[in-house]
Design an enzyme around this catalytic site. Structure first.
Site, PDB file in Angstrom:
ATOM      1  N   ASP A   1      24.022 -88.820  61.590  1.00  0.00           N
ATOM      2  CA  ASP A   1      23.504 -87.450  61.751  1.00  0.00           C
ATOM      3  C   ASP A   1      23.529 -86.729  60.402  1.00  0.00           C
ATOM      4  O   ASP A   1      23.457 -85.513  60.346  1.00  0.00           O
ATOM      5  CB  ASP A   1      24.345 -86.658  62.776  1.00  0.00           C
ATOM      6  CG  ASP A   1      25.770 -86.470  62.332  1.00  0.00           C
ATOM      7  OD1 ASP A   1      26.220 -87.211  61.426  1.00  0.00           O
ATOM      8  OD2 ASP A   1      26.453 -85.570  62.872  1.00  0.00           O
TER       9      ASP A   1
ATOM     10  N   GLU B   1      27.864 -88.077  67.706  1.00  0.00           N
ATOM     11  CA  GLU B   1      26.476 -87.653  67.837  1.00  0.00           C
ATOM     12  C   GLU B   1      26.417 -86.314  68.585  1.00  0.00           C
ATOM     13  O   GLU B   1      25.681 -85.401  68.190  1.00  0.00           O
ATOM     14  CB  GLU B   1      25.680 -88.708  68.594  1.00  0.00           C
ATOM     15  CG  GLU B   1      24.220 -88.337  68.731  1.00  0.00           C
ATOM     16  CD  GLU B   1      23.397 -89.473  69.323  1.00  0.00           C
ATOM     17  OE1 GLU B   1      23.981 -90.453  69.793  1.00  0.00           O
ATOM     18  OE2 GLU B   1      22.171 -89.356  69.305  1.00  0.00           O
TER      19      GLU B   1
ATOM     20  N   ASP C   1      31.628 -92.787  58.776  1.00  0.00           N
ATOM     21  CA  ASP C   1      32.091 -91.637  57.995  1.00  0.00           C
ATOM     22  C   ASP C   1      31.110 -91.402  56.851  1.00  0.00           C
ATOM     23  O   ASP C   1      30.866 -92.303  56.044  1.00  0.00           O
ATOM     24  CB  ASP C   1      33.496 -91.927  57.446  1.00  0.00           C
ATOM     25  CG  ASP C   1      34.495 -92.121  58.574  1.00  0.00           C
ATOM     26  OD1 ASP C   1      34.668 -91.188  59.376  1.00  0.00           O
ATOM     27  OD2 ASP C   1      35.092 -93.219  58.666  1.00  0.00           O
TER      28      ASP C   1
HETATM   29  C1  LIG Z   1      32.774 -90.716  62.154  1.00  0.00           C
HETATM   30  S1  LIG Z   1      33.623 -91.840  63.180  1.00  0.00           S
HETATM   31  C2  LIG Z   1      32.380 -92.303  64.374  1.00  0.00           C
HETATM   32  C3  LIG Z   1      32.957 -92.921  65.614  1.00  0.00           C
HETATM   33  C4  LIG Z   1      31.950 -93.361  66.693  1.00  0.00           C
HETATM   34  N1  LIG Z   1      31.059 -94.414  66.208  1.00  0.00           N
HETATM   35  C5  LIG Z   1      31.159 -92.183  67.211  1.00  0.00           C
HETATM   36  O1  LIG Z   1      29.956 -92.099  66.917  1.00  0.00           O
HETATM   37  O2  LIG Z   1      31.734 -91.347  67.932  1.00  0.00           O
HETATM   38  C6  LIG Z   1      33.731 -93.293  62.157  1.00  0.00           C
HETATM   39  C7  LIG Z   1      34.771 -94.293  62.662  1.00  0.00           C
HETATM   40  O3  LIG Z   1      34.728 -95.465  61.865  1.00  0.00           O
HETATM   41  C8  LIG Z   1      36.045 -95.963  61.698  1.00  0.00           C
HETATM   42  N2  LIG Z   1      36.028 -96.827  60.479  1.00  0.00           N
HETATM   43  C9  LIG Z   1      35.693 -96.458  59.217  1.00  0.00           C
HETATM   44  N3  LIG Z   1      35.748 -97.515  58.390  1.00  0.00           N
HETATM   45  C10 LIG Z   1      36.130 -98.580  59.147  1.00  0.00           C
HETATM   46  C11 LIG Z   1      36.368 -99.946  58.844  1.00  0.00           C
HETATM   47  N4  LIG Z   1      36.222-100.421  57.594  1.00  0.00           N
HETATM   48  N5  LIG Z   1      36.747-100.771  59.842  1.00  0.00           N
HETATM   49  C12 LIG Z   1      36.887-100.290  61.120  1.00  0.00           C
HETATM   50  N6  LIG Z   1      36.675 -98.999  61.465  1.00  0.00           N
HETATM   51  C13 LIG Z   1      36.297 -98.153  60.494  1.00  0.00           C
HETATM   52  C14 LIG Z   1      36.886 -94.712  61.571  1.00  0.00           C
HETATM   53  O4  LIG Z   1      38.241 -94.932  61.903  1.00  0.00           O
HETATM   54  C15 LIG Z   1      36.195 -93.764  62.575  1.00  0.00           C
HETATM   55  O5  LIG Z   1      36.780 -93.850  63.861  1.00  0.00           O
END
Ligand SMILES: C[S@@+](CC[C@H](N)C(=O)[O-])C[C@H]1O[C@@H](n2cnc3c(N)ncnc32)[C@H](O)[C@@H]1O
Length: 239
Positions: free
Chosen positions: A180, A220, A143
């Site tokens: 990105d 992505e 994120d």
């Molecule tokens: C922007 S999404 C990207 C998901 C995937 N990597 C993709 O590229 O499609 C970021 C993901 O990180 C997870 N996330 C954020 N902080 C986290 C943490 N401390 N532990 C586990 N998951 C986490 C969120 O729930 C979210 O699903």
């Protein structure tokens, strides 16, 4: 969305309130995700506990361990595990529908080298991952927390880098990030250059070409649609 807080400590220096890199989203599991959770959790799920894991016990072998934080719906993690049966994969994601979706895909691919956790990866790292035990840590499209006042929520921070360093194998463990969002890519390089005990493997000290082993992730693909660039970064633990 909850308030962004700063870390708070009590008089003994014990952490009592911390900034998290995510906001818990209410998410209902589809029937398929729920079935996969029920059926696959006993073999592929790992519950959070305040105790170190033993990879040999978890996977039944000594193969290198690749850990991915925030795998989203898990499609790219499953693909990577399928393409590298000689490695063990563990994915950590807080969003339970994503964990269910990942398990459903893993079951379909008949994977035996993947385990998943549904918990805050920062806590899992602090309490469950043995030091010097990971061959790779993957952080794909974390994120970005666009607004400046939210930057402290970005998971890549000096403290986090130090925790990652301790868990990676000495002189070979790789921390692979991809984003990105250019401002986050620059932030990643800045933090990692400051963090002791890491070398950027890119010859120019910045980005590497998109590695073949990293399948396209959902975020992505979304970034491509929005016309965003993609930056891959790999740092190696040196000490
Ligand atoms: C922007 S999404 C990207 C998901 C995937 N990597 C993709 O590229 O499609 C970021 C993901 O990180 C997870 N996330 C954020 N902080 C986290 C943490 N401390 N532990 C586990 N998951 C986490 C969120 O729930 C979210 O699903």
């Amino acid at each position: 969305m909850s308030e962004v807080t700063t870390n708070e400590y009590n008089e003994d220096g014990k952490l009592i309130r911390k900034v998290r890199s995510f906001v818990r989203r209410e998410g209902r599991l589809t029937k398929g995700q729920e079935n996969a959770m029920n059926e696959c959790w006993p073999t592929m799920g790992l519950d959070y506990q305040d105790q170190l894991l033993d990879w040999k016990v978890v996977f039944g072998n000594d193969n290198p361990v690749v850990l991915e934080i925030g795998f989203g719906m898990g499609a790219s993690l499953v693909e990577m595990a399928k393409n590298a049966p000689d490695k063990n994969f563990i994915g950590i994601e807080v969003h339970s529908p994503g964990v269910g979706a990942c398990l459903a895909d893993a079951r379909e691919a008949r994977l035996t080298n993947l385990r998943v956790m549904c918990h805050d990866a920062v806590e899992v790292f602090a309490n469950m991952i043995p030091d010097g035990s990971l061959s790779t840590l993957q952080l794909f499209f974390p994120d970005p927390w666009h607004k400046k006042r939210h930057h402290k929520r970005r998971i890549v921070q000096l403290e986090f880098a130090e925790m990652v360093r301790q868990k990676l194998k000495l002189e070979e463990g790789i921390f692979h990030m991809a984003t990105d969002w250019q401002n986050y890519a620059e932030h990643m390089i800045e933090v990692m250059n400051q963090a002791p005990g890491f070398d950027n493997i890119a010859p120019e000290g910045d980005f590497i070409p998109r590695p073949e082993e990293r399948p396209l992730t959902k975020f992505e693909a979304r970034g491509h649609r929005l016309g965003h660039g993609v930056w891959d970064i790999k740092f190696k633990r040196t000490r």
